[in-house]
Design an enzyme around this catalytic site. Structure first.
Site, PDB file in Angstrom:
ATOM      1  N   GLU A   1       0.798  -1.241   0.000  1.00  0.00           N
ATOM      2  CA  GLU A   1       0.000   0.000   0.000  1.00  0.00           C
ATOM      3  C   GLU A   1       0.827   1.286   0.000  1.00  0.00           C
ATOM      4  O   GLU A   1       0.597   2.221   0.767  1.00  0.00           O
ATOM      5  CB  GLU A   1      -0.987  -0.024   1.181  1.00  0.00           C
ATOM      6  CG  GLU A   1      -1.884  -1.238   1.164  1.00  0.00           C
ATOM      7  CD  GLU A   1      -2.830  -1.334   2.350  1.00  0.00           C
ATOM      8  OE1 GLU A   1      -2.905  -0.377   3.140  1.00  0.00           O
ATOM      9  OE2 GLU A   1      -3.515  -2.361   2.489  1.00  0.00           O
TER      10      GLU A   1
ATOM     11  N   GLU B   1      -5.965 -10.769  -1.499  1.00  0.00           N
ATOM     12  CA  GLU B   1      -6.803 -10.607  -0.295  1.00  0.00           C
ATOM     13  C   GLU B   1      -8.295 -10.576  -0.632  1.00  0.00           C
ATOM     14  O   GLU B   1      -9.076  -9.836  -0.061  1.00  0.00           O
ATOM     15  CB  GLU B   1      -6.416  -9.326   0.455  1.00  0.00           C
ATOM     16  CG  GLU B   1      -4.957  -9.252   0.815  1.00  0.00           C
ATOM     17  CD  GLU B   1      -4.574  -8.014   1.587  1.00  0.00           C
ATOM     18  OE1 GLU B   1      -5.455  -7.329   2.117  1.00  0.00           O
ATOM     19  OE2 GLU B   1      -3.368  -7.707   1.674  1.00  0.00           O
TER      20      GLU B   1
HETATM   21  O1  G3I Z   1      -6.173  -9.690  18.997  1.00  0.00           O
HETATM   22  C1  G3I Z   1      -6.369  -8.390  19.529  1.00  0.00           C
HETATM   23  C2  G3I Z   1      -7.352  -8.437  20.698  1.00  0.00           C
HETATM   24  O2  G3I Z   1      -6.780  -9.208  21.750  1.00  0.00           O
HETATM   25  C3  G3I Z   1      -7.653  -7.020  21.172  1.00  0.00           C
HETATM   26  O3  G3I Z   1      -8.621  -7.073  22.199  1.00  0.00           O
HETATM   27  C4  G3I Z   1      -8.180  -6.211  19.981  1.00  0.00           C
HETATM   28  C5  G3I Z   1      -8.505  -4.790  20.360  1.00  0.00           C
HETATM   29  O4  G3I Z   1      -7.375  -3.992  20.228  1.00  0.00           O
HETATM   30  O5  G3I Z   1      -7.172  -6.188  18.924  1.00  0.00           O
HETATM   31  C6  G3I Z   1      -6.932  -7.502  18.447  1.00  0.00           C
HETATM   32  O6  G3I Z   1      -5.944  -7.425  17.441  1.00  0.00           O
HETATM   33  C7  G3I Z   1      -6.449  -6.854  16.246  1.00  0.00           C
HETATM   34  C8  G3I Z   1      -6.152  -7.853  15.104  1.00  0.00           C
HETATM   35  O7  G3I Z   1      -6.524  -7.300  13.836  1.00  0.00           O
HETATM   36  C9  G3I Z   1      -6.896  -9.175  15.310  1.00  0.00           C
HETATM   37  O8  G3I Z   1      -8.272  -8.964  15.114  1.00  0.00           O
HETATM   38  C10 G3I Z   1      -5.680  -5.559  15.984  1.00  0.00           C
HETATM   39  O9  G3I Z   1      -6.049  -4.602  16.946  1.00  0.00           O
HETATM   40  C11 G3I Z   1      -6.052  -5.033  14.604  1.00  0.00           C
HETATM   41  O10 G3I Z   1      -5.238  -3.911  14.277  1.00  0.00           O
HETATM   42  C12 G3I Z   1      -5.779  -6.119  13.547  1.00  0.00           C
HETATM   43  O11 G3I Z   1      -6.240  -5.610  12.297  1.00  0.00           O
HETATM   44  C13 G3I Z   1      -5.697  -6.293  11.144  1.00  0.00           C
HETATM   45  C14 G3I Z   1      -5.212  -5.206  10.172  1.00  0.00           C
HETATM   46  O12 G3I Z   1      -4.815  -5.790   8.922  1.00  0.00           O
HETATM   47  C15 G3I Z   1      -4.011  -4.468  10.752  1.00  0.00           C
HETATM   48  O13 G3I Z   1      -2.969  -5.405  10.943  1.00  0.00           O
HETATM   49  C16 G3I Z   1      -6.803  -7.124  10.511  1.00  0.00           C
HETATM   50  O14 G3I Z   1      -7.130  -8.220  11.359  1.00  0.00           O
HETATM   51  C17 G3I Z   1      -6.322  -7.647   9.150  1.00  0.00           C
HETATM   52  O15 G3I Z   1      -7.372  -8.349   8.495  1.00  0.00           O
HETATM   53  C18 G3I Z   1      -5.903  -6.461   8.282  1.00  0.00           C
HETATM   54  O16 G3I Z   1      -5.451  -6.965   7.066  1.00  0.00           O
HETATM   55  C19 G3I Z   1      -5.136  -5.950   6.098  1.00  0.00           C
HETATM   56  C20 G3I Z   1      -3.892  -6.406   5.320  1.00  0.00           C
HETATM   57  O17 G3I Z   1      -2.827  -6.615   6.222  1.00  0.00           O
HETATM   58  C21 G3I Z   1      -3.537  -5.383   4.255  1.00  0.00           C
HETATM   59  N1  G3I Z   1      -4.680  -5.155   3.350  1.00  0.00           N
HETATM   60  C22 G3I Z   1      -5.911  -4.748   4.053  1.00  0.00           C
HETATM   61  C23 G3I Z   1      -6.300  -5.799   5.093  1.00  0.00           C
HETATM   62  C24 G3I Z   1      -7.598  -5.443   5.776  1.00  0.00           C
HETATM   63  O18 G3I Z   1      -7.459  -4.243   6.485  1.00  0.00           O
END
Ligand code: G3I
Length: 391
Positions: free
Chosen positions: A184, A301
């Protein structure tokens, strides 16, 4: 959509949200049609599109039969605690990509430490189940640890970036099918002439951070396919068109410098409601332009947002399935496309649940439902793979 592929309607069986038992029965009854090509229905018929399944085999087999890879993103946390989900991932996927575990926020608790445990567990899961493994992502402006902003500066940014890549890509050297080296980096709204995102990486290192990252990754793992990954490259909108133009400009610049970039990753986070916004001619022209640079293409994705569709599950699942079939069929007409990965496999675990529907109904963006049952989208994906030209 592929043209001139006929299937007589009498052979076409409409497969509802059947159970596997139903799948088996229908698959057997359809097996007689194994050799029959499948007609893509035109718009006038879409409402009754028969999402017939030609054979009841895992998605990875439908893909592999055409020289393609099908895989999905998953999290260690869910695979470890949910045997049913782990079994579905192992059954359906030929490739696994960590949804979180290879991002800085997960890997780098402090400037001088690396936490490989969760990603190593996924690498081992993939190996145990004969799956390819791909890395996501070495350089991104998101999912950075708290210390990132406090510690990184103009003087140390290059050193920290190079150390990270050498350590992480080196750790998995020889085991990675491909890496999303940079994720990105495009953002036309930031109004730079090169269309790049004005990220912290760019502000500290200039546009050449991208070339630097690819060269460092190639040095750390000469065997991995090195991918530039981005989103918003799909729809016939001014914004997506600007993103496609900026992406081509970036790839051309990298190729002209001899940067070791091997492929484009197009994330393909689609909207079922806006599937009409997909102009397949423009999409295929863009993919051809990428391929003409000698690059491969991975759909990295794929998922389909159903937030704006009616609440009724049959209607929603049908529209989502059509979007999957139309998109995958269109992109697979480009021979340079080598893989289709969905961002998750089951509605039980999807990032899209963080963006709930107004009616609070659970979102349904993926091939399997929350009970790990194959949905119309699963049918649609198998049909798109079965219709695809062999690589
Ligand atoms: O597991 C913790 C949980 O314990 C906690 O209570 C909660 C609240 O803060 O957070 C949880 O972790 C989250 C994690 O996803 C698991 O759900 C993180 O905060 C959150 O930032 C994370 O978001 C991920 C995001 O990328 C940022 O890394 C998404 O799951 C993931 O699907 C998303 O994937 C991105 C790709 O990397 C790039 N392209 C877009 C795609 C979707 O946004």
């Amino acid at each position: 959509m592929p043209k001139n592929r006929l299937i007589t309607r009498r052979h076409a069986l409409h497969l509802g949200l059947g159970t596997l038992a139903t799948m088996g029965a229908l698959a057997n009854s359809c097996s007689l049609n194994r050799q029959l090509p499948v007609k893509a229905l035109d718009d006038s018929e879409k409402s009754e599109r028969d999402l017939m399944v030609v054979r009841d085999a895992p998605l990875k087999d439908h893909a592999a039969a055409k020289g393609l890879i099908y895989g999905a993103a998953a999290l260690t946390y869910y695979l470890k605690q949910d045997e049913e989900f782990a079994a579905s991932i192992a059954q359906e996927c030929g490739m696994l990509v960590p949804g979180l575990e290879l991002k800085w926020k997960a890997l780098r608790p402090s400037p001088d430490s690396f936490k490989f445990g969760a990603a190593d567990w996924l690498a081992e899961f993939a190996q145990t189940h004969g799956m390819l493994f791909r890395g996501h992502t070495l350089v991104w402006h998101q999912a950075t640890p708290k210390w990132f902003k406090e510690v990184l500066n103009r003087q140390n940014a290059e050193k920290i970036l190079l150390e990270h890549i050498a350590k992480v890509a080196g750790h998995y050297a020889g085991k990675m099918h491909s890496w999303d080296v940079v994720n990105e980096a495009i953002e036309p709204d930031h109004e730079r002439s090169d269309g790049l995102r004005n990220s912290r990486w760019l502000r500290l290192l200039g546009p050449d951070y991208i070339d630097l990252a690819f060269r460092a990754t190639a040095e750390a793992d000469p065997k991995a396919m090195l991918v530039y990954n981005d989103y918003g490259l799909d729809n016939d909108t001014p914004k997506d068109e600007a993103r496609r133009v900026a992406t081509l400009k970036l790839l051309e610049r990298l190729k002209s410098k001899g940067t070791p970039v091997h492929a484009l990753g197009t994330q393909a986070h689609l909207w079922a409601k806006d599937s009409t916004a997909l102009n397949f001619k423009k999409l295929k022209t863009f993919l051809r332009d990428v391929a003409d640079m000698g690059l491969k293409i991975l759909v990295t994705e794929l998922d389909v947002k159903d937030n704006h569709l009616p609440q009724d599950i049959q209607t929603r699942d049908r529209d989502v399935a059509k979007a999957y079939e139309d998109y995958i069929s269109a992109v697979l007409e480009e021979p340079a496309v080598i893989a289709v990965l969905t961002w998750g496999l089951s509605d039980r675990y999807t990032w899209r649940s963080h963006f709930p529907r107004k009616d609070k109904a659970a979102v349904r963006p993926l091939p399997l439902d929350k009970q790990m049952k194959r949905k119309l989208t699963w049918n649609a994906m198998t049909r798109a793979f079965d219709q695809a030209p062999v690589r």
